[in-house]
Design an enzyme around this catalytic site. Structure first.
Site, short mmCIF file in Angstrom:
data_model
loop_
_atom_site.label_atom_id
_atom_site.label_comp_id
_atom_site.label_asym_id
_atom_site.label_seq_id
_atom_site.Cartn_x
_atom_site.Cartn_y
_atom_site.Cartn_z
N GLU A 2 0.82 -1.21 0.00
CA GLU A 2 0.00 0.00 0.00
C GLU A 2 0.85 1.25 0.00
OE1 GLU A 2 -2.85 -0.41 3.15
OE2 GLU A 2 -3.75 -2.15 2.19
N CYS A 25 -1.69 6.26 9.62
CA CYS A 25 -0.49 5.60 10.15
C CYS A 25 -0.83 4.29 10.83
CB CYS A 25 0.15 6.48 11.23
SG CYS A 25 0.97 7.89 10.60
N1 SAH Z 1 8.67 1.20 10.22
C1 SAH Z 1 8.89 2.60 10.24
C2 SAH Z 1 8.08 3.36 9.21
C3 SAH Z 1 6.65 2.94 9.00
S1 SAH Z 1 5.54 3.07 10.37
C4 SAH Z 1 8.65 3.16 11.62
O1 SAH Z 1 8.11 2.47 12.46
O2 SAH Z 1 9.06 4.29 11.84
C5 SAH Z 1 5.02 4.75 10.27
C6 SAH Z 1 4.59 5.40 11.60
O3 SAH Z 1 3.26 5.03 11.96
C7 SAH Z 1 5.46 5.02 12.77
O4 SAH Z 1 5.80 6.13 13.53
C8 SAH Z 1 4.57 4.09 13.52
O5 SAH Z 1 4.97 3.95 14.81
C9 SAH Z 1 3.22 4.72 13.34
N2 SAH Z 1 2.11 3.83 13.65
C10 SAH Z 1 2.05 2.50 13.51
N3 SAH Z 1 0.86 2.02 13.92
C11 SAH Z 1 0.14 3.09 14.32
C12 SAH Z 1 -1.18 3.25 14.83
N4 SAH Z 1 -1.99 2.21 15.00
N5 SAH Z 1 -1.61 4.49 15.13
C13 SAH Z 1 -0.80 5.55 14.94
N6 SAH Z 1 0.44 5.47 14.44
C14 SAH Z 1 0.92 4.25 14.15
#
Ligand code: SAH
Ligand code: SF4
Length: 340
Positions: free
Chosen positions: A85, A334
């Protein structure tokens, strides 16, 4: 698009080398999404190439537009049938940001993240990353006549676990001969992969670095971001300090707010102290992300608590933003990307 193979093909068939440049420009500058759009080529050659080369390694399987029209999620199918995605976000009027994936799934397995739940299926190739940009740019050009202004490596996967592909994709995106997006408009988000941060500081000092912190004590961070078991906060602190002092750039700190866990006043206090132990507050932008539902056991805090947390961090001297959740209705926010 495999330009090496195309170049060999042109040579073998005694065709002029400038044809290669014409195809490159059509792909990288005009965002052609089918051979028919490569109009600089004579029609018979186009026909010939159509059967030999695929322009993109990703194929649009579904496109979802949020109700407000400010988020567009693409599900792309890869050659082997896996789906990934990619999300276009309209953060400012006419300013589109593209969130790209680097892996199918993710090995880090943060419990609040939909991508992590599946574990890692495989890494994406450089073309599979770049082609997310090209396909999304083609869509935006056709449907709205607009352009992508920035790229964030914040989709599915941990970019620093697929460093080589990420690096090549950044080079293709930023090379003026190719896509030509300035590196200052490219950001990479990591869960805290320490060797990756060190390498990135050396190789891409013009790009932005975002770090998904979510907790500022090891016990909690081990649960929330299991990569912390490998690279604990003390190592992360050193790597970020070195990053800041070698690049002189600010770091974006992402912090998912989870009710009853990391969103209290005392946690704001800890976060501030930890960041200050790394560098002065002016080197950080703290990006608070109220938890988006992914079916996990977590809850987002009430709005008031988010405000209090943000207010405290500001008082402590940090620049703070609370992330608007775009695209929640299309599961493009996110952490909601699962590639179903
Ligand atoms: N793996 C990398 C990049 C992709 S995740 C990382 O973790 O930085 C992108 C962002 O979305 C990250 O900051 C992650 O912690 C956040 N994220 C993941 N799940 C989420 C959720 N359920 N609600 C809000 N943010 C979330
Ligand atoms: Fe992977 Fe980032 Fe999701 Fe954690 S938040 S599982 S590192 S994609």
């Amino acid at each position: 698009m495999d330009f090496k193979k195309l170049s060999a093909f042109l040579q073998e068939n005694g065709l002029p080398a400038f044809r290669l440049k014409q195809v490159r420009d059509a792909v990288y500058k005009n965002f052609a999404s089918s051979w028919d759009e490569v109009s600089a080529l004579p029609a018979p050659l186009r026909e010939q190439l159509k059967h030999k080369f695929r322009l993109h390694t990703v194929e649009e399987a579904a496109t979802l537009v949020s109700k407000k029209g400010d988020a567009i999620k693409f599900a792309f199918e890869l050659k082997d049938g896996h789906k990934i995605e990619t999300v276009l976000l309209n953060l400012l009027p006419e300013k589109w940001s593209l969130c790209v994936s680097t892996q199918v799934g993710c090995p880090v397995r943060c419990p609040f993240c939909a991508t992590g739940r599946k574990g890692l299926k495989r890494n994406l190739s450089p073309d599979e990353i770049t082609d997310q940009f090209l396909a999304a740019a083609a869509y935006l050009k056709k449907t709205r006549g607009q352009k992508i202004g920035s790229v964030i490596f914040m989709g599915m996967g941990e970019p620093f676990y697929n460093y080589e592909s990420m690096a090549e994709a950044i080079r293709t995106m930023s090379d003026p001969e190719m896509i030509g997006l300035g590196q200052r408009h490219i950001s990479v988000s990591t869960a805290g992969h320490v060797p990756g941060i060190r390498r990135f500081a050396k190789e891409f000092p013009q790009c932005n670095l975002a770090i998904s912190l979510h907790a500022s004590e090891d016990a909690m961070r081990n649960d929330l971001v299991p990569l912390n078991i490998t690279y604990p906060l003390s190592q992360l602190a050193k790597a970020l300090n070195d990053y800041i002092f070698s690049t002189r750039r600010r770091v974006f700190v992402e912090y998912v707010l989870l009710e009853g866990l990391n969103s209290s006043r005392s946690q704001a206090n800890r976060l501030s102290s930890w960041l200050r132990s790394v560098a002065a507050p002016k080197y950080f932008t703290v990006n608070l992300i109220p938890y988006n539902r992914t079916g996990a056991r977590f809850k987002a805090p009430e709005r008031d608590r988010v405000k209090v947390f943000a207010g405290l961090m500001e008082e402590y001297g940090f620049e703070v933003t609370v992330r608007k959740s775009l695209g929640e209705d299309i599961a493009g926010a996110c952490g909601q990307l699962a590639g179903k």
